[in-house]
Design a protein around this motif. Structure first.
Motif, short mmCIF file in Angstrom:
data_model
loop_
_atom_site.label_atom_id
_atom_site.label_comp_id
_atom_site.label_asym_id
_atom_site.label_seq_id
_atom_site.Cartn_x
_atom_site.Cartn_y
_atom_site.Cartn_z
N THR A 175 0.81 -1.22 0.00
CA THR A 175 0.00 0.00 0.00
C THR A 175 0.84 1.27 0.00
OG1 THR A 175 -0.09 -0.08 2.42
CG2 THR A 175 -1.89 -1.14 1.22
N GLY A 176 2.17 1.12 0.13
CA GLY A 176 3.04 2.28 0.19
C GLY A 176 3.36 2.72 1.60
N THR A 177 2.77 2.06 2.59
CA THR A 177 2.99 2.42 3.99
C THR A 177 4.31 1.85 4.50
OG1 THR A 177 0.59 2.32 4.34
CG2 THR A 177 1.98 2.36 6.30
N LYS A 178 5.07 2.68 5.21
CA LYS A 178 6.34 2.23 5.78
C LYS A 178 6.09 1.42 7.05
CE LYS A 178 8.91 4.69 2.89
NZ LYS A 178 9.80 4.06 1.89
N TYR A 179 6.91 0.38 7.24
CA TYR A 179 6.81 -0.39 8.47
C TYR A 179 8.17 -0.96 8.85
CZ TYR A 179 6.96 -4.82 5.83
OH TYR A 179 7.35 -5.87 5.03
N ARG A 180 8.29 -1.35 10.10
CA ARG A 180 9.54 -1.93 10.61
C ARG A 180 9.18 -2.93 11.70
NH1 ARG A 180 14.75 0.42 10.62
NH2 ARG A 180 13.84 2.47 10.19
N ILE A 181 9.93 -4.02 11.77
CA ILE A 181 9.66 -5.05 12.77
C ILE A 181 10.82 -5.12 13.77
CG2 ILE A 181 9.35 -7.52 13.17
CD1 ILE A 181 7.94 -7.68 10.49
N LEU A 182 10.48 -5.02 15.05
CA LEU A 182 11.44 -5.21 16.13
C LEU A 182 11.14 -6.55 16.78
CD1 LEU A 182 11.37 -2.09 15.66
CD2 LEU A 182 11.82 -1.83 18.11
N HIS A 183 12.17 -7.31 17.09
CA HIS A 183 11.96 -8.57 17.81
C HIS A 183 12.27 -8.30 19.28
CE1 HIS A 183 11.10 -12.78 17.88
NE2 HIS A 183 12.21 -13.06 18.53
N ILE A 184 11.28 -8.58 20.14
CA ILE A 184 11.43 -8.29 21.57
C ILE A 184 11.27 -9.58 22.37
CG2 ILE A 184 10.62 -5.92 21.31
CD1 ILE A 184 7.89 -6.80 22.35
N ALA A 185 11.86 -9.59 23.56
CA ALA A 185 11.82 -10.81 24.37
C ALA A 185 11.97 -10.46 25.84
CB ALA A 185 12.95 -11.76 23.94
N ASP A 186 11.47 -11.36 26.69
CA ASP A 186 11.81 -11.33 28.11
C ASP A 186 12.32 -12.72 28.48
OD1 ASP A 186 9.59 -12.97 28.38
OD2 ASP A 186 8.36 -11.48 29.43
N GLU A 187 12.39 -13.02 29.77
CA GLU A 187 12.97 -14.30 30.18
C GLU A 187 12.09 -15.49 29.82
OE1 GLU A 187 12.65 -11.64 31.98
OE2 GLU A 187 14.52 -11.15 33.04
N THR A 188 10.86 -15.24 29.38
CA THR A 188 9.92 -16.35 29.15
C THR A 188 9.58 -16.59 27.69
OG1 THR A 188 7.92 -14.96 29.32
CG2 THR A 188 8.85 -15.82 31.37
N GLY A 189 9.93 -15.67 26.79
CA GLY A 189 9.57 -15.87 25.39
C GLY A 189 9.88 -14.64 24.55
N SER A 190 9.46 -14.67 23.27
CA SER A 190 9.76 -13.56 22.37
C SER A 190 8.61 -13.36 21.38
CB SER A 190 11.06 -13.82 21.60
OG SER A 190 10.94 -14.95 20.75
N LEU A 191 8.55 -12.15 20.81
CA LEU A 191 7.51 -11.76 19.87
C LEU A 191 8.05 -10.72 18.90
CD1 LEU A 191 4.28 -11.07 22.00
CD2 LEU A 191 4.51 -12.81 20.23
N ASP A 192 7.37 -10.56 17.77
CA ASP A 192 7.65 -9.45 16.87
C ASP A 192 6.77 -8.26 17.24
OD1 ASP A 192 9.61 -10.67 15.38
OD2 ASP A 192 8.23 -11.39 13.83
N LEU A 193 7.35 -7.07 17.24
CA LEU A 193 6.63 -5.82 17.45
C LEU A 193 6.70 -5.03 16.16
CD1 LEU A 193 5.40 -3.37 18.95
CD2 LEU A 193 7.68 -2.90 19.87
#
Length: 261
Positions: free
Chosen positions: A59-77
Motif C-alpha cells: 500500500t506504500g505504507t512504511k513499516y519496521r519489525i522489532l523482535h522483543i523478548a523477556d525471560e519467558t519468550g519472544s515476539l515481533d513488534l
C-alpha cells in the motif's frame, strides 16, 4: 438483577470499555503468547533483541519489525509510518515498557502492533532476555531453488495492511479487517496470493502477499493470473535467498532475494 449477575456485568464492562488512559493487563511474555487473542490489548516489559530494516508495504505504507523478548519468550513488534522511520528511538539492547499494544494473529502466529493508544517507554530495569537455540534457529536465511509448487491460491486483501480478509460479508459494502481492525469499502479490497512451496532440500515453505509476488517476480496478482505459465517457469529456474521464520511447524518466508544462477 441479582448481585452475582451485576458483578459479572461490571467486570465485563471494565475489560471491554477500557479508556485511553487505562492500561491493559501485564503478564510474562511467554504466558501471554498462549492466551492473547487478536485485537486485544496487552502490556509488557521486554528487551529489544533486534531492529529490522525499514520496509514498504504494498500500500506504500512504511513499516519496521522489532523482535522483543523477556525471560519467558519472544515476539515481533511492528511499527508503522513515522514510528517505523524513527524506531521510536529504540535500539538493540534497550529494555522497554510497552503499554496497550494491539495483538495481531496471522496464520496462527502472534505478534504485537503499536497503535495510537500504545505508549513505549525506555526503562532502567534489567531484562536478562536471551534467545534460546530454538528461537535463534527459528529466524534464519536459506539459499535454495524450488522443486515443487504445492499450492497457488488467491484471496481478497485489506487495503490497509494487505492481509487476507477472512470474514467479509458479500451483502455489505463495508467491512472490518480482522488483522488491523480498520474499516474498508468493498470496492477497495485488493487481491493477493499464497504460495506453498517445496525447496530442493524438501523443506515446505509458505509465502504470502508481497513475498509470494517476489517469488513470482511480478508486482501484482493480475500479472500472475495473466502469465501463469511464465511465472511457473520463473519460479523453477530461479535460485533464492530466503529469510524465514519457523514457528508452529511452519516455515514462513519473510523476505526474498533472487540470486544469479
Amino acid at each position: 438483577m441479582c448481585p452475582e449477575m451485576s458483578g459479572s456485568r461490571q467486570l465485563f464492562n471494565s475489560v471491554c470499555c477500557m479508556s485511553k488512559d487505562e492500561v491493559s493487563p501485564t503478564y510474562p511474555l511467554g504466558e501471554k503468547k498462549h492466551v492473547m487473542q487478536a485485537n486485544t490489548e496487552v502490556t509488557m516489559t521486554a528487551k529489544v533483541m533486534s531492529v529490522g530494516d525499514l520496509k514498504t508495504a504494498k500500500t506504500g505504507t512504511k513499516y519496521r519489525i522489532l523482535h522483543i523478548a523477556d525471560e519467558t519468550g519472544s515476539l515481533d513488534l511492528k511499527l508503522w509510518n513515522n514510528d517505523a522511520e524513527t524506531k521510536c528511538g529504540l535500539s538493540e539492547g534497550h529494555t522497554i515498557l510497552a503499554q496497550n499494544l494491539k495483538v495481531s494473529v496471522y496464520h496462527n502466529i502472534r505478534s504485537v502492533i503499536k497503535s495510537f493508544k500504545t505508549t513505549i517507554t525506555k526503562v532502567d530495569e534489567v531484562c536478562n532476555a536471551t534467545l534460546s537455540p530454538e528461537q535463534t534457529s527459528s529466524r534464519s536465511a536459506i539459499e535454495c531453488s524450488i522443486k515443487a509448487v504445492k499450492e497457488f491460491s488467491f484471496y481478497n486483501s485489506c487495503p490497509t495492511c494487505n492481509k487476507k480478509v477472512i470474514s467479509h460479508d458479500d451483502n455489505k459494502c463495508f467491512g472490518k479487517c480482522d488483522s488491523c481492525n480498520s474499516y474498508y469499502n468493498k470496492s477497495m479490497l485488493g487481491s493477493t496470493c499464497r504460495l506453498a512451496l517445496q525447496s530442493e532440500h524438501d523443506e515446505s515453505l509458505l509465502a504470502f502477499g508481497q513475498q509470494a509476488l517476489q517469488i513470482c517476480a511480478v508486482t501484482n496478482v493480475t500479472e500472475v493470473k495473466d502469465n501463469m505459465e511464465e511465472v511457473m517457469q520463473t519460479i523453477f529456474s530461479t535460485r533464492y535467498r530466503l529469510a524465514v521464520n519457523r514457528r508452529n511447524n511452519q516455515t514462513i518466508i519473510s523476505d526474498v532475494t533472487t540470486l544469479d544462477v
